[in-house]
Design a protein around this motif. Structure first.
Motif, PDB file in Angstrom:
ATOM      1  N   ARG A   1      -5.281   9.671  -6.692  1.00 40.24           N
ATOM      2  CA  ARG A   1      -5.065   8.490  -7.520  1.00 40.24           C
ATOM      3  C   ARG A   1      -5.035   7.252  -6.630  1.00 40.24           C
ATOM      4  NH1 ARG A   1       0.385   9.571 -10.723  1.00 40.24           N
ATOM      5  NH2 ARG A   1       0.731  11.217  -9.171  1.00 40.24           N
ATOM      6  N   HIS A   2      -5.505   6.137  -7.173  1.00 37.97           N
ATOM      7  CA  HIS A   2      -5.294   4.865  -6.494  1.00 37.97           C
ATOM      8  C   HIS A   2      -4.438   3.995  -7.395  1.00 37.97           C
ATOM      9  CE1 HIS A   2      -8.342   2.611  -8.884  1.00 37.97           C
ATOM     10  NE2 HIS A   2      -8.930   3.783  -8.934  1.00 37.97           N
TER      11      HIS A   2
ATOM     12  N   THR B   1       3.578  15.935  -4.052  1.00 33.95           N
ATOM     13  CA  THR B   1       2.775  14.714  -4.011  1.00 33.95           C
ATOM     14  C   THR B   1       3.026  13.940  -2.730  1.00 33.95           C
ATOM     15  OG1 THR B   1       2.616  14.507  -6.411  1.00 33.95           O
ATOM     16  CG2 THR B   1       2.396  12.478  -5.145  1.00 33.95           C
TER      17      THR B   1
ATOM     18  N   ILE C   1      -5.242  16.209  -6.754  1.00 38.92           N
ATOM     19  CA  ILE C   1      -5.431  15.091  -7.669  1.00 38.92           C
ATOM     20  C   ILE C   1      -5.271  13.809  -6.863  1.00 38.92           C
ATOM     21  CG2 ILE C   1      -4.718  14.006  -9.821  1.00 38.92           C
ATOM     22  CD1 ILE C   1      -3.188  16.684 -10.412  1.00 38.92           C
TER      23      ILE C   1
ATOM     24  N   TRP D   1       3.154   5.937 -11.807  1.00 36.36           N
ATOM     25  CA  TRP D   1       3.370   5.116 -10.634  1.00 36.36           C
ATOM     26  C   TRP D   1       4.730   4.410 -10.706  1.00 36.36           C
ATOM     27  CZ3 TRP D   1       0.653   5.109  -6.254  1.00 36.36           C
ATOM     28  CH2 TRP D   1      -0.618   5.683  -6.258  1.00 36.36           C
TER      29      TRP D   1
ATOM     30  N   TYR E   1      -2.169   4.869  -2.409  1.00 34.02           N
ATOM     31  CA  TYR E   1      -2.831   6.041  -2.976  1.00 34.02           C
ATOM     32  C   TYR E   1      -1.835   7.189  -3.144  1.00 34.02           C
ATOM     33  CZ  TYR E   1      -6.759   3.450  -0.927  1.00 34.02           C
ATOM     34  OH  TYR E   1      -7.634   2.466  -0.568  1.00 34.02           O
ATOM     35  N   ARG E   2      -2.172   8.107  -4.036  1.00 36.89           N
ATOM     36  CA  ARG E   2      -1.392   9.337  -4.174  1.00 36.89           C
ATOM     37  C   ARG E   2      -2.320  10.543  -4.182  1.00 36.89           C
ATOM     38  NH1 ARG E   2       3.652   8.108  -8.373  1.00 36.89           N
ATOM     39  NH2 ARG E   2       4.918   7.058  -6.790  1.00 36.89           N
TER      40      ARG E   2
ATOM     41  N   TRP F   1     -15.212   6.047  -6.475  1.00 36.39           N
ATOM     42  CA  TRP F   1     -15.012   7.361  -5.874  1.00 36.39           C
ATOM     43  C   TRP F   1     -16.216   7.802  -5.043  1.00 36.39           C
ATOM     44  CZ3 TRP F   1     -10.292   8.952  -5.692  1.00 36.39           C
ATOM     45  CH2 TRP F   1      -9.394   8.590  -6.694  1.00 36.39           C
TER      46      TRP F   1
ATOM     47  N   LEU G   1       0.257  13.699 -14.873  1.00 42.39           N
ATOM     48  CA  LEU G   1       0.233  12.278 -14.517  1.00 42.39           C
ATOM     49  C   LEU G   1       1.104  11.445 -15.449  1.00 42.39           C
ATOM     50  CD1 LEU G   1      -3.515  11.766 -13.561  1.00 42.39           C
ATOM     51  CD2 LEU G   1      -1.583  12.294 -12.081  1.00 42.39           C
TER      52      LEU G   1
ATOM     53  N   THR H   1      -3.676  15.535 -17.017  1.00 38.63           N
ATOM     54  CA  THR H   1      -3.246  14.371 -17.799  1.00 38.63           C
ATOM     55  C   THR H   1      -1.763  14.455 -18.114  1.00 38.63           C
ATOM     56  OG1 THR H   1      -5.460  14.168 -18.754  1.00 38.63           O
ATOM     57  CG2 THR H   1      -3.656  13.058 -19.904  1.00 38.63           C
TER      58      THR H   1
ATOM     59  N   PRO I   1      -9.052   5.980 -12.863  1.00 37.81           N
ATOM     60  CA  PRO I   1      -7.727   5.966 -12.228  1.00 37.81           C
ATOM     61  C   PRO I   1      -7.447   7.178 -11.356  1.00 37.81           C
ATOM     62  CG  PRO I   1      -7.574   5.468 -14.577  1.00 37.81           C
ATOM     63  CD  PRO I   1      -8.958   5.976 -14.329  1.00 37.81           C
ATOM     64  N   TRP I   2      -8.102   8.304 -11.665  1.00 37.47           N
ATOM     65  CA  TRP I   2      -7.863   9.510 -10.878  1.00 37.47           C
ATOM     66  C   TRP I   2      -9.117  10.375 -10.810  1.00 37.47           C
ATOM     67  CZ3 TRP I   2      -8.649  14.178 -13.342  1.00 37.47           C
ATOM     68  CH2 TRP I   2      -8.569  14.186 -14.742  1.00 37.47           C
TER      69      TRP I   2
END
Length: 320
Positions: free
Chosen positions: A247-248, A165, A245, A320, A297-298, A265, A315, A312, A227-228
């Motif tokens: 993510r914010h 990541t 993947i 986070w 972000y990730r 997005w 995550l 899922t 979310p993603w």
């Protein structure tokens, strides 16, 4: 435990982060200046899976200014820090070199790798085409959670390498004497073109790939919120797939400098693979003089075509 990482710095050019178990160069963070027409800015390319497959593109022939993973600003108070032609309502895209600005590297505050985590902390200057200083950015790129699957070293061409990541944080402070207006082609009249902010361009082989969100699937996720969002593609040259993947961070949606601007997005799998958690998809974001716009972000890079259940689960295990 995250696999150990090593950093190599070619000063004035790039920083490379290597995963030591397999000897894979996971990213190169390139900060040397490039062509003015392409809105010079640092970028990450190549980005690789743990099985040594590249999951970014660089200067594709359809958009030479698309470079791996990079922070962009397609419309910024009349300037284009995206690159190439500028969208003008009623005139489509126009060659306006006097509008193409830059994000210039100033210095690194930290470049280090320790205990399975690598950090690149950088200061940048956002500039008008004429060189006028408009904004400061404090940027932090971190690599972590490097996790192998299966037994033994990862093998090139399989779906069994594992995942890692990247966390990207940017804090942009307005240094002008007037507000900075962050926008996109959509805020200027073009439908479904809200690209701006952190932008990923996938390799040509990923065209037609699978787009997946928590509650939907496919290109119709363009302009939506969640979310993603994940993108899976199949490699050329090697058997197997990769999944990215995006993510914010939850705080990105909170009210702060510039008001409330939740991410929407921007995503395509035709005619090319691209994802951006846009901070100004439908509406402009106004940043007052002296205020700071902070975003985090990730991006998780995984071997294999992950389904919603696996994403899922991952995550939930890596919050986070």
């Amino acid at each position: 435990m995250s696999s150990p990482l090593r950093i190599t710095h070619a000063h004035g050019d790039r920083i490379t982060v290597t995963e030591e178990r397999g000897g894979i160069d996971l990213i190169s963070y390139v900060y040397r200046p490039e062509a003015a027409w392409e809105a010079p800015k640092p970028y990450i390319h190549p980005m690789r899976t743990l099985t040594d497959n590249v999951v970014t593109d660089y200067r594709p022939n359809d958009h030479r200014w698309h470079k791996g993973l990079q922070m962009t600003a397609s419309h910024l108070s009349g300037q284009n820090l995206w690159g190439g032609n500028t969208y003008v309502h009623g005139q489509d895209y126009q060659p306006l070199p006097e509008r193409v600005g830059s994000m210039a590297h100033i210095a690194f505050d930290e470049v280090a790798a320790d205990a399975g985590r690598a950090v690149i902390a950088e200061r940048l200057s956002w500039r008008h085409h004429d060189g006028t200083h408009w904004a400061d950015e404090l940027r932090r790129v971190e690599l972590h959670d490097v996790e192998h699957t299966g037994t033994g070293p990862a093998a090139t061409g399989t779906d069994n390498g594992g995942s890692w990541t990247l966390t990207w944080s940017s804090a942009i402070t307005n240094r002008r004497g007037e507000p900075l207006l962050f926008g996109s082609p959509t805020t200027h009249g073009r439908e479904a073109a809200g690209y701006t902010g952190l932008f990923w361009r996938g390799p040509r082989a990923f065209r037609g790939g699978r787009i997946l969100g928590p509650d939907g699937e496919g290109p119709e996720l363009m302009g939506t919120q969640s979310p993603w969002l994940a993108y899976s593609g199949e490699h050329d040259g090697a058997d197997g797939h990769a999944t990215l993947i995006f993510r914010h961070a939850p705080e990105n949606d909170h009210t702060g400098a510039g008001g409330t601007h939740p991410a929407h997005w921007f995503v395509r799998n035709e005619p090319f693979a691209a994802v951006a958690p846009s901070y100004a998809f439908h509406e402009e974001l106004e940043l007052a003089p002296g205020d700071t716009l902070a975003r985090r972000y990730r991006v998780t890079v995984a071997d294999g075509e992950w389904d919603r259940e696996r994403i899922t689960e991952y995550l939930a295990e890596h919050p986070w």
